[in-house]
Scaffold this motif. Structure first.
Motif, short mmCIF file in Angstrom:
data_model
loop_
_atom_site.label_atom_id
_atom_site.label_comp_id
_atom_site.label_asym_id
_atom_site.label_seq_id
_atom_site.Cartn_x
_atom_site.Cartn_y
_atom_site.Cartn_z
N TYR A 126 -23.10 -1.06 -9.51
CA TYR A 126 -23.01 -1.07 -8.23
C TYR A 126 -23.59 -2.17 -7.42
CZ TYR A 126 -21.07 0.12 -3.33
OH TYR A 126 -20.61 0.14 -2.38
N LYS A 127 -25.06 -2.30 -7.65
CA LYS A 127 -25.77 -3.25 -7.14
C LYS A 127 -25.53 -4.84 -7.53
CE LYS A 127 -30.80 -4.32 -6.29
NZ LYS A 127 -32.15 -4.05 -6.70
N ASN A 128 -24.94 -4.87 -8.71
CA ASN A 128 -24.76 -6.21 -9.29
C ASN A 128 -23.16 -6.31 -9.06
OD1 ASN A 128 -27.16 -6.85 -10.60
ND2 ASN A 128 -26.81 -5.57 -12.36
N GLY A 129 -22.61 -5.80 -8.20
CA GLY A 129 -21.25 -6.10 -7.54
C GLY A 129 -20.00 -5.64 -8.37
N ILE A 130 -20.27 -4.74 -9.35
CA ILE A 130 -19.21 -4.30 -10.35
C ILE A 130 -18.59 -3.16 -9.42
CG2 ILE A 130 -18.50 -3.16 -12.13
CD1 ILE A 130 -20.89 -4.43 -13.52
N ARG A 131 -17.29 -3.27 -9.11
CA ARG A 131 -16.62 -2.26 -8.29
C ARG A 131 -15.36 -1.64 -8.99
NH1 ARG A 131 -20.71 -3.37 -6.02
NH2 ARG A 131 -20.92 -3.60 -3.58
N PRO A 132 -14.67 -0.68 -8.79
CA PRO A 132 -13.57 -0.27 -9.37
C PRO A 132 -12.27 -0.95 -8.68
CG PRO A 132 -14.74 1.69 -8.56
CD PRO A 132 -15.65 0.51 -8.02
N ASP A 133 -11.11 -0.81 -9.63
CA ASP A 133 -10.15 -1.71 -9.15
C ASP A 133 -9.41 -1.07 -7.80
OD1 ASP A 133 -10.41 -3.25 -11.41
OD2 ASP A 133 -9.19 -1.85 -12.56
N LYS A 134 -9.39 0.26 -7.71
CA LYS A 134 -8.98 0.73 -6.48
C LYS A 134 -10.00 1.02 -5.56
CE LYS A 134 -5.36 3.41 -8.91
NZ LYS A 134 -4.94 4.63 -9.24
N GLU A 135 -9.65 0.86 -4.25
CA GLU A 135 -10.82 0.91 -3.30
C GLU A 135 -11.23 2.52 -3.22
OE1 GLU A 135 -11.27 0.83 1.66
OE2 GLU A 135 -9.54 0.01 0.75
#
Length: 113
Positions: free
Chosen positions: A93-102
């Motif tokens: 999460y800190k490195n900017g990886i997010r799930p496809d959906k909000e």
């Protein structure tokens, strides 16, 4: 004879859970789903094998020390696997990886803002 069947069933259940966790890692769409598959399912898989191994050590081998070591390994896996997954998820999460959906709930956002 019956104890040996129980040990084999526990080992087989552990193998099936571990196989399902591996399939989940390959099929899940994003990082966080893959981590959930790898931690939950494979932890259950390892627990089946650990219980079977402990029964084998205590009852068939007659080695109390080996049985205790196997149970300690299982206890460590129960505690370390979720903690490691949480640390990896937070790092992703800190490195900017997010799930496809909000995300509906984003508890990590407060840690990094």
């Amino acid at each position: 004879m019956a104890l040996r069947v129980v040990i084999d069933v526990l080992a087989a259940v552990g193998f099936i859970f571990a196989l399902a966790g591996t399939k989940g890692i390959l099929k899940m769409p994003d990082t966080f789903c893959r981590m959930q598959a790898s931690t939950c399912v494979t932890t259950l898989g390892v627990l089946g094998v650990v219980l079977g191994g402990a029964l084998y050590a205590f009852c068939i081998m007659g080695s109390v020390s080996t049985g205790i070591k196997v149970l300690l390994i299982g206890l460590l896996l129960i505690t370390i696997n979720p903690v490691g997954a949480h640390a990896i998820a937070k790092g992703a999460y800190k490195n900017g990886i997010r799930p496809d959906k909000e995300m509906e709930i984003d508890d990590y956002r407060g840690d990094f803002e």
